[in-house]
Design a protein around this motif. Sequence first.
Motif: not given
Length: 361
Positions: A188, A270-271, A274, A285-287, A290
């Motif tokens: 990530s 990560g979720v 987020y 962003s999700f990355s 995370l």
Amino acid sequence: MIGNEDVVHAKRGTIEPDPNVVIEWSDEPAEPPADWNGASLGRRLLQPKTIASFLIAIAVVVFAISRFDLNLGSVFDQMRHANRSYLLLAVATYYGSIALRAARWRALLENAEIQPTGDQALPKVPKLFVMYLLGWFANCLVPAKLGDAYRGFLLKRRCGVSFSATLGTIFAERLADLMTLGLVLVASGFLVFGRHMPSSVSAWMMVAIGLAALLLIGVLFVFRWGHILRQIVPHRVRHHYVRLEEGILGSFGRIPTLLGLTAIIWALEGVRFYFVAHSVTGGFSFSAALFVALLASLLTVVPLTPAGLGFVELGVVGMLTVLGIGQQTAASIALLDRVVAYWSVIVVGAIVYPIVRWAWR
């Protein structure tokens, strides 16, 4: 990675001791440390080292406020206006991940063939979820991850299983977590920063990889030279050590299931972050979520404060500012995430703990 065919199952007689070493097996489950046996968390909270850990956390928070020149009024105002729907999703995701951790722990216990005494059955996931939750509750109150030992004590007290073997499964669980955390953190990080990796970020990556490598080397050493260790361990605790060894090595059966559950667990970290970030600001962003969530999890291993209190908040705010988030917004996100993943555990645990002590006495 240890293959399925190389796993030493945690069953009496499957770890063959050195012929020169006499191991006296006892039919009684290994006892937990004396200070866990019936000890209340209330008494532990009053211990000097616990009080000192909270004082360290306060000092770190004061340093963070001065370091980032935070306007607390602005920070708390953003927190009050955060999107509650996203926060509820974050809470649901977080406790869903704990349920998955409980399911993974049960798989590890089954792999290690840890069986309760008498005609009892291994607890189902809901009961293990309660034990897991109380273990994390203890981690939020006392330093050095002592809640993991408390979780093992709860299972021993409830089912009469070997405490040493149970600790072995928890060690194996930590190894799987750190290995996955290190790999996903690096992946990530490259997605977020590409070739322009800040030195502070690469340093944390090396820490994660180093911790995972040390644990893996330790497990491989036990697997290859465990018979030597059994000769070194004092005779009076040798059978406890052997059961610990069995718990560790026996846990690594059904590796695809173990790795799959671990990957989902860390993805949910990560979720959660987020959703928390989007409750305050968009365009995250999700990355990136995370990466920051994994960094926060890595900082919880700092043994000086309960669950890394203070250090996690400081690290998350610092990393969010590196990602271009304003300091006040970064502090709001960091504090809200800790409301979800730290303070809510204290609230829920404070409710569940006395109920469990009464019901399971």
